[in-house]
Motif scaffolding. Structure first.
Motif, PDB file in Angstrom:
ATOM      1  N   UNK A 181       0.903  -1.285   0.152  1.00 38.70           N
ATOM      2  CA  UNK A 181      -0.200   0.067  -0.125  1.00 38.70           C
ATOM      3  C   UNK A 181       1.048   1.345   0.117  1.00 38.70           C
ATOM      4  N   UNK A 182       2.161   1.412   0.816  1.00 37.79           N
ATOM      5  CA  UNK A 182       2.890   2.212   0.746  1.00 37.79           C
ATOM      6  C   UNK A 182       3.281   2.511  -0.537  1.00 37.79           C
ATOM      7  N   UNK A 183       3.942   1.570  -1.159  1.00 39.94           N
ATOM      8  CA  UNK A 183       4.755   1.676  -2.766  1.00 39.94           C
ATOM      9  C   UNK A 183       3.472   2.281  -3.656  1.00 39.94           C
ATOM     10  N   UNK A 184       2.360   1.657  -3.502  1.00 40.29           N
ATOM     11  CA  UNK A 184       1.207   2.202  -4.312  1.00 40.29           C
ATOM     12  C   UNK A 184       1.113   3.735  -3.879  1.00 40.29           C
ATOM     13  N   UNK A 185       1.054   4.170  -2.847  1.00 38.31           N
ATOM     14  CA  UNK A 185       0.900   5.548  -2.480  1.00 38.31           C
ATOM     15  C   UNK A 185       1.782   6.474  -3.035  1.00 38.31           C
ATOM     16  N   UNK A 186       3.069   6.287  -3.009  1.00 39.38           N
ATOM     17  CA  UNK A 186       4.168   6.871  -3.208  1.00 39.38           C
ATOM     18  C   UNK A 186       3.901   6.977  -5.005  1.00 39.38           C
ATOM     19  N   UNK A 187       3.876   5.950  -5.650  1.00 38.22           N
ATOM     20  CA  UNK A 187       3.804   5.741  -7.094  1.00 38.22           C
ATOM     21  C   UNK A 187       2.727   6.577  -7.566  1.00 38.22           C
ATOM     22  N   UNK A 200       6.707  21.438  -7.199  1.00 41.04           N
ATOM     23  CA  UNK A 200       5.858  21.687  -5.803  1.00 41.04           C
ATOM     24  C   UNK A 200       5.626  20.508  -5.391  1.00 41.04           C
ATOM     25  N   UNK A 201       6.511  19.714  -4.681  1.00 40.19           N
ATOM     26  CA  UNK A 201       6.250  18.567  -3.940  1.00 40.19           C
ATOM     27  C   UNK A 201       5.778  18.615  -2.623  1.00 40.19           C
ATOM     28  N   UNK A 202       5.707  19.848  -2.082  1.00 39.84           N
ATOM     29  CA  UNK A 202       5.313  19.922  -0.532  1.00 39.84           C
ATOM     30  C   UNK A 202       4.056  19.451  -0.427  1.00 39.84           C
ATOM     31  N   UNK A 203       3.011  19.865  -1.051  1.00 34.80           N
ATOM     32  CA  UNK A 203       1.530  19.326  -0.826  1.00 34.80           C
ATOM     33  C   UNK A 203       1.540  17.524  -0.937  1.00 34.80           C
ATOM     34  N   UNK A 204       2.127  17.145  -2.278  1.00 32.95           N
ATOM     35  CA  UNK A 204       2.232  15.867  -2.298  1.00 32.95           C
ATOM     36  C   UNK A 204       2.699  15.039  -1.024  1.00 32.95           C
ATOM     37  N   UNK A 205       3.923  15.722  -0.693  1.00 31.88           N
ATOM     38  CA  UNK A 205       4.677  15.024   0.521  1.00 31.88           C
ATOM     39  C   UNK A 205       3.850  15.055   1.915  1.00 31.88           C
ATOM     40  N   UNK A 206       3.074  16.010   1.994  1.00 34.51           N
ATOM     41  CA  UNK A 206       2.322  16.101   3.221  1.00 34.51           C
ATOM     42  C   UNK A 206       1.043  15.141   3.070  1.00 34.51           C
ATOM     43  N   UNK A 207       0.483  14.821   1.742  1.00 38.74           N
ATOM     44  CA  UNK A 207      -0.288  13.699   1.731  1.00 38.74           C
ATOM     45  C   UNK A 207       0.363  12.442   2.271  1.00 38.74           C
ATOM     46  N   UNK A 208       1.733  12.227   1.817  1.00 39.29           N
ATOM     47  CA  UNK A 208       2.167  11.007   2.374  1.00 39.29           C
ATOM     48  C   UNK A 208       2.587  11.078   3.737  1.00 39.29           C
ATOM     49  N   UNK A 209       3.085  12.235   4.315  1.00 36.36           N
ATOM     50  CA  UNK A 209       3.018  12.347   5.983  1.00 36.36           C
ATOM     51  C   UNK A 209       1.667  11.937   6.685  1.00 36.36           C
ATOM     52  N   UNK A 210       0.645  12.533   6.104  1.00 36.06           N
ATOM     53  CA  UNK A 210      -0.750  12.187   6.719  1.00 36.06           C
ATOM     54  C   UNK A 210      -0.844  10.781   6.615  1.00 36.06           C
ATOM     55  N   UNK A 211      -0.120   9.712   5.747  1.00 32.33           N
ATOM     56  CA  UNK A 211      -0.463   8.324   5.615  1.00 32.33           C
ATOM     57  C   UNK A 211       0.557   7.691   6.582  1.00 32.33           C
TER      58      UNK A 211
END
Length: 295
Positions: free
Chosen positions: A227-233, A262-273
């Motif tokens: 699931x983590x690999x899928x979320x990142x990809x 602009x990776x900040x927002x996407x990285x925040x989505x990962x941080x929330x997970x």
């Protein structure tokens, strides 16, 4: 258009085609099965998950079905086929000196090409598209099986063969007795052969029992890591993502992300997970986590 991982109908039968590969396994989790003289390789864990999601539907390999349908030519250098109507995803088959290699096709880019193909600068323009309609497909004789299932099937086949031998010996012995009850030595010979075959059958049954005792009671679950690999990809489609990934429990995973706008927002989505990241350079970010115990 051939769809993967969802129920489809081939020759009037509902089935599912899952990802398999030609040319060899990338790790020990793969097992192989022969199809028309070629070996198709697939992950047993993926096969089990597909069966659990569709318990009443037989599962075949994508390339296994194409081989059974006579739709690939291993003498051609590069062939490819799309699996989505938008033609943004599919699979390719690369052949060189009778060595086969398969991989994914994403937005007309050949993913994970072998060294010789990279050296010659091979692109999709050098290949030939495999055009297929559902009417062209034929089902392989046997669906994909786990290693244990193949061993069990072989043991059962051997048992059936031995039972036929025993029956044949018994019939021959019976006919001999009916013809001439005085030929007792012939009867003794047949009974000795019967005893030998029966002993072999007993040994085969004991071997099958021993094999069944070795089966795992609980199969490892790697849903969290996958699931983590899928979320990142899925979050960074179109970005440059690289890194070695292990699905073993308690193993650290580090994925390098480059050239992302602009990776900040996407990285925040990962941080929330619960997926951590850190900036390494101005255009490089490192995404890290540790796999949970996969039991």
């Amino acid at each position: 258009m051939i769809s993967v991982n969802i129920p489809i109908t081939i020759e009037g039968q509902s089935c599912i085609l899952m990802r398999d590969v030609l040319g060899g396994a990338s790790n020990e989790k793969y097992t192989s099965q022969e199809q028309s003289g070629l070996k198709v390789w697939y992950e047993e864990d993926a096969l089990r998950e597909t069966r659990e999601a569709h318990p009443k539907t037989p599962v075949y390999g994508f390339w296994q079905a194409l081989i059974a349908s006579g739709l690939i030519d291993t003498s051609k250098r590069l062939q490819y086929i799309f699996t989505t109507e938008s033609k943004d995803f599919g699979y390719y088959l690369y052949s060189l000196d009778k060595q086969l290699h398969t991989g994914s096709l994403f937005h007309n880019e050949l993913q994970r090409l072998p060294g010789p193909a990279i050296q010659e600068g091979l692109t999709i323009a050098d290949g030939e598209e495999i055009t297929v309609s559902m009417e062209d497909l034929k089902l392989p004789e046997t669906p994909l099986l786990t290693h244990k299932e193949r061993i069990t099937a072989a043991a059962l086949e051997k048992k059936k063969s031995q039972q036929k031998s025993i029956l044949a010996i018994a019939l021959v012995g019976g006919l001999a007795l009916l013809i001439d009850t005085g030929l007792s030595h012939h009867h003794d010979a047949h009974m000795k052969a019967f005893s030998n075959v029966n002993s072999q059958l007993h040994m085969a049954e004991q071997t099958l029992i021993a094999i069944n005792r070795q089966k795992l009671e609980r199969w490892p679950s790697q849903i969290d890591a996958l699931s983590r690999i899928y979320q990142v990809s899925n979050t960074f489609i179109g970005s440059s993502v690289s890194g070695e990934i292990s699905l073993l429990p308690n193993k650290a995973v580090a994925i390098e992300l480059k050239d992302t706008i602009n990776p900040t927002a996407k990285l925040q989505l990962l941080a929330d997970r619960g997926i951590d990241s850190k900036r390494v350079t101005a255009n490089t970010t490192l995404i890290e986590w540790v796999n949970h115990e996969a039991l």
